[in-house]
Structures are given as C-alpha cells and as structure tokens.
Design an enzyme around this catalytic site. Sequence first.
Site, mmCIF file in Angstrom:
data_model
loop_
_atom_site.group_PDB
_atom_site.id
_atom_site.type_symbol
_atom_site.label_atom_id
_atom_site.label_comp_id
_atom_site.label_asym_id
_atom_site.label_seq_id
_atom_site.Cartn_x
_atom_site.Cartn_y
_atom_site.Cartn_z
ATOM 1 N N GLY A 1 3.246 -14.422 6.464
ATOM 2 C CA GLY A 1 2.535 -13.925 7.636
ATOM 3 C C GLY A 1 3.477 -13.627 8.791
ATOM 4 O O GLY A 1 4.633 -14.059 8.806
ATOM 5 N N THR A 2 2.944 -12.886 9.774
ATOM 6 C CA THR A 2 3.797 -12.437 10.890
ATOM 7 C C THR A 2 4.277 -13.609 11.748
ATOM 8 O O THR A 2 5.397 -13.585 12.270
ATOM 9 C CB THR A 2 3.042 -11.414 11.764
ATOM 10 O OG1 THR A 2 1.746 -11.941 12.067
ATOM 11 C CG2 THR A 2 2.888 -10.084 11.072
ATOM 12 N N ASN B 1 1.255 1.746 6.856
ATOM 13 C CA ASN B 1 0.982 0.892 5.701
ATOM 14 C C ASN B 1 0.807 1.695 4.424
ATOM 15 O O ASN B 1 0.786 1.130 3.346
ATOM 16 C CB ASN B 1 -0.278 0.065 5.953
ATOM 17 C CG ASN B 1 -0.135 -0.815 7.182
ATOM 18 O OD1 ASN B 1 0.708 -1.697 7.225
ATOM 19 N ND2 ASN B 1 -0.910 -0.533 8.210
ATOM 20 N N TYR C 1 28.376 32.864 -0.657
ATOM 21 C CA TYR C 1 28.621 31.424 -0.576
ATOM 22 C C TYR C 1 29.982 31.209 0.085
ATOM 23 O O TYR C 1 31.010 31.684 -0.429
ATOM 24 C CB TYR C 1 28.607 30.768 -1.965
ATOM 25 C CG TYR C 1 29.067 29.330 -1.869
ATOM 26 C CD1 TYR C 1 28.328 28.407 -1.125
ATOM 27 C CD2 TYR C 1 30.256 28.909 -2.451
ATOM 28 C CE1 TYR C 1 28.764 27.095 -0.972
ATOM 29 C CE2 TYR C 1 30.699 27.593 -2.311
ATOM 30 C CZ TYR C 1 29.946 26.702 -1.571
ATOM 31 O OH TYR C 1 30.383 25.416 -1.409
ATOM 32 N N ASP D 1 7.418 -1.488 11.051
ATOM 33 C CA ASP D 1 6.589 -0.414 10.495
ATOM 34 C C ASP D 1 5.850 0.361 11.582
ATOM 35 O O ASP D 1 4.891 1.066 11.296
ATOM 36 C CB ASP D 1 5.604 -0.971 9.452
ATOM 37 C CG ASP D 1 4.499 -1.822 10.063
ATOM 38 O OD1 ASP D 1 4.591 -2.170 11.265
ATOM 39 O OD2 ASP D 1 3.521 -2.141 9.346
ATOM 40 N N ARG E 1 0.800 -1.223 0.000
ATOM 41 C CA ARG E 1 0.000 0.000 0.000
ATOM 42 C C ARG E 1 0.839 1.282 0.000
ATOM 43 O O ARG E 1 0.299 2.375 -0.160
ATOM 44 C CB ARG E 1 -0.959 0.000 1.210
ATOM 45 C CG ARG E 1 -2.195 -0.848 0.957
ATOM 46 C CD ARG E 1 -3.094 -0.873 2.169
ATOM 47 N NE ARG E 1 -2.641 -1.837 3.169
ATOM 48 C CZ ARG E 1 -3.027 -1.821 4.446
ATOM 49 N NH1 ARG E 1 -3.842 -0.895 4.882
ATOM 50 N NH2 ARG E 1 -2.584 -2.738 5.279
#
Length: 448
Positions: free
Chosen positions: A80-81, A226, A348, A105, A15
């Site tokens: 999967g986790t 996400n 500069y 995340d 996402r």
Amino acid sequence: MSVALVILAAGKGTRMQSDLPKVLHHMAGIPLLTHVINTGQSLNPKRVVVVTGHGAEAVEACAKNQNANLEIVVQPEQLGTGHAVEQARKALLDFEGNVIVMYGDTPLLRSATLAKLSESLSKVNLSVLGFETETPGHYGRLVADKDNLHRIVEFKDASKSEKMIKLCNSGVMAMSKALLFELLSKINNKNAAGEFYLTDIVEYAVAEGKSCKVVRCNEFETLGINSRTELAKAELEYQNRLRDAALENGVTMTAPQTVYFSYDTIIGRDTTIEQNVVFGLGVVVESGSQIKAFSHLEGAFVGHGCIVGPYARLRPGTKLQNNVKIGNFVEVKESKIEEGAKVSHLSYIGDASIGARANIGAGTITCNYDGVMKHKTKIGKGSFIGSNTMLVAPVSIGEDALTASGSVIISNVPDGALAVGRSRQINKPGLAVKLMAKFRSLKAAKKE
Ligand code: UD1
Ligand code: MG
C-alpha cells in the site's frame, strides 16, 4: 524550509497489462517517472527518495539517469501507499523539513501547482492536492467542508453517499517530516483492499487537532495512469499543452492536432509546421523555417530559414545550418549540412559533411556502411553531385567539384574536378527497331 520528495514507484500497474513497470511507460518521449522527477525538481528539493519495488532495477536506472543524487529505497512487497512511504523513513532520518509525496504514475502535474502545495504549509499542517471532477471513478474521495479536509476515503471503502463526492485525491500530499512519520506509525490495513493507505493519515492528523487543507488543481493535472487508455489520455493532454505552448510562442501550425512533440522539442518563432509532423527527442528548429507535412525529426538541429520535407526524415546527429533545403524522401543521419546546401529529392545522407551551397542530385546515396563499420563522406562547398551518384565512403569530394549522374564514386575527387564513374554509352543505330521486330515475330510463332 527545506523540502524532501518521496516519489512512489513500486507498484506493478497490473491494469497496464505489461512486462514493463508502469512508471517506465513513456509520455512525450520519456518515462512517466522522469516527468514526475522533473516536476519535483522545480522545487529545488534537498532530498529526493524514490520508492521502487516492481522492476526495481529498471526503475532505479531510470531515476538515477535523471538525477544521480537521488536515493532509492526498495519496498519489497507492495502493501500500500502508506507502507511505501514508510520505506523512506530511514533514508530521511537526518532530514529536517517538509516532505512532499508524489506518485510516479501521475505525470501531468505542473510545477506551479506543486509550488502552491508546498507554500501552503506556511499556513497549515497538512495539505492534499485535490481536484473536482464529474467522473470521479476509482479515485479516493476527499471528505471536506469547503477546503477543510476531514479525511480521505478510498473508493473501495466508500459508502454510497461518499461515492457521490466529486472532490478527489490526486495522491500528492505535503506536511512536515516529523508529522508524516508520526502519523504513518498509526495506520493499519483493516480496509477493503487490505493495504496500508497513505490517505489514512489525514484522519489521524485531524484527530490530533492538526489543520488539514485541500489545495485544488485542474483535473487534468492529476490524471493517475493505471491503464493504457489512461496513458493515451495523458499523452493527448500533454501533447495539447505542448501544441498550445508552441502556438503561443509564435509557431504556425496548420493542423496542430496532427503534430506530435517530445517533451523537449524547441521550435523558434515564425517557423511553420505543416500537418502530420512528428518530433522525436532532442529536436531544435530555429526561427523562420518550414517543416512540411509528414516529416519525422529526431535528435536534429535545424537552423534559420530551412525547408524540410514534405516526407523528410532527419535522424539523430543531423545538423542543418541556415537556409538548407531537405526535400521529399530524403533521410539524413549524423551529418552536418552547411548553409544554403540542397538535398532535394530521394537521397540518403549518412555520416557526411556537406559544404555550403552544394547541390546533391536526386537519388544520391552515401554508402556509409560496409556491413561492419561506418565511414565518412565529405562533400566540399559549391560542389554539384549528379543524380543517382553512389558515394562509397570513406570518400571526399573537393570544392566546386562535379560528379556525373549515375556515377559510383570510390576515390577522392579533387577541387574543381569532374568525376565520371560509369561505363561509356554506346549507340547502335537501328538496332532497337530490328530487335523489337524479331521479338514480336517470335511471340507470334509461339501462339500458332
Ligand atoms: C491512489 C490513492 C487515491 C488517489 C489515487 C490518485 C491511496 C491509498 N490511494 O490510489 O486516493 O485518488 O492514488 O491517483 O493512496 N505504490 C507503491 N507501493 C505500493 C502501492 C502503490 O509504490 O505498495 C505506488 C504506485 O506505484 C503508484 C502510486 O503509489 O505510483 C499510487 O498507487 P496506485 O496503486 O496507483 O493507487 P491508486 O489505487 O491509484
Ligand atoms: Mg494510481
């Protein structure tokens, strides 16, 4: 009790719509994963295992950069986790103690909250960090009776009534290593996502008669990122924390909402920061200075009592000693400016050293780059550089020296000398009026 951290960072983050792995997106100047590792390190863990997968090489490089001793395990497929944590089993074979699972995340977690979760294991077998929210969205729901946790149900698998639950799973969990891997061998992927959920271990733990508790924290700490929208929300929340901390430490900010800090910005007390100032990484400002509106600082040190801006740009390697003045539209890079020196307008200054009390006139440029190499400019203390001087490096200006305005200085100037590096002016009496009359008559002749 020793602690091991398992940090999950294998997910793609679909996402985010990005080529960059999700955990490498930045918040307050550093990757999300670095925030998580930093917070985890506050527990003095004996072991840190990071689970990588998507963009494994880049994620590993980022993690190792933060802590060369941490271990990397690769989850080749993101199933999967629960499956992700399983990948750490081998790495932790010889470890005895508690494991805390963190998500790469979820960068806003506070060290104190993590400590509270870790300490809770002195009383219970398994703890989950949860939070209550009016907008539970897609978070996993904690099915609990007060703080006694029964199970976690993922949003996709939740019944209508379970979706009404406002107590959510942050993703952070703690338990003994032995219990974690015993429970993990029981989970399956028979669920709406077809994934091995870490969250399923709670139900198995309860079935075994283990005590499972919710440790609560503020909703903002657990924001799991996400999407870019959530990344922007997290940035805002983190900036607010940094702004509040600065105000509490005695920094005056006229419009705190417009000032942007990096995670490591240090500002001394009684310093004032005006509107729309941006601090990149690695800035230290000592006490009693003024950073005026629309200035941009990065990798810079600013001493006591300095005035910087408005519209100044301090780039990496800038070192301003006390009471230095840097005015509008001045850029400084890799330069040390000694006490009381002034660069007030439109200059500069790169690869230079400027002595104490020197005055650098408007429009002065250190011409430090020949297209291939960078060269140094040295300006002695008490010297006065006339407006619009071009200092063609390498070049050195002595102490108490002077350069005439508009000079192009290509060779060293001794102490106390005046250097004039421009052609001499000639005045031609009456010629201006004469020429203008001629031009006007030429124009009139063209129109006829
Ligand atoms: C997860 C939790 C959910 C919780 C939410 C909090 C599960 C099943 N769900 O959901 O209950 O409310 O976090 O933010 O745990 N990851 C891997 N390998 C994988 C899958 C994920 O390393 O195979 C990593 C991701 O990189 C990420 C973290 O695990 O850092 C969480 O994964 P994500 O897909 O974001 O889980 P959520 O759907 O947010
Ligand atoms: Mg998530």
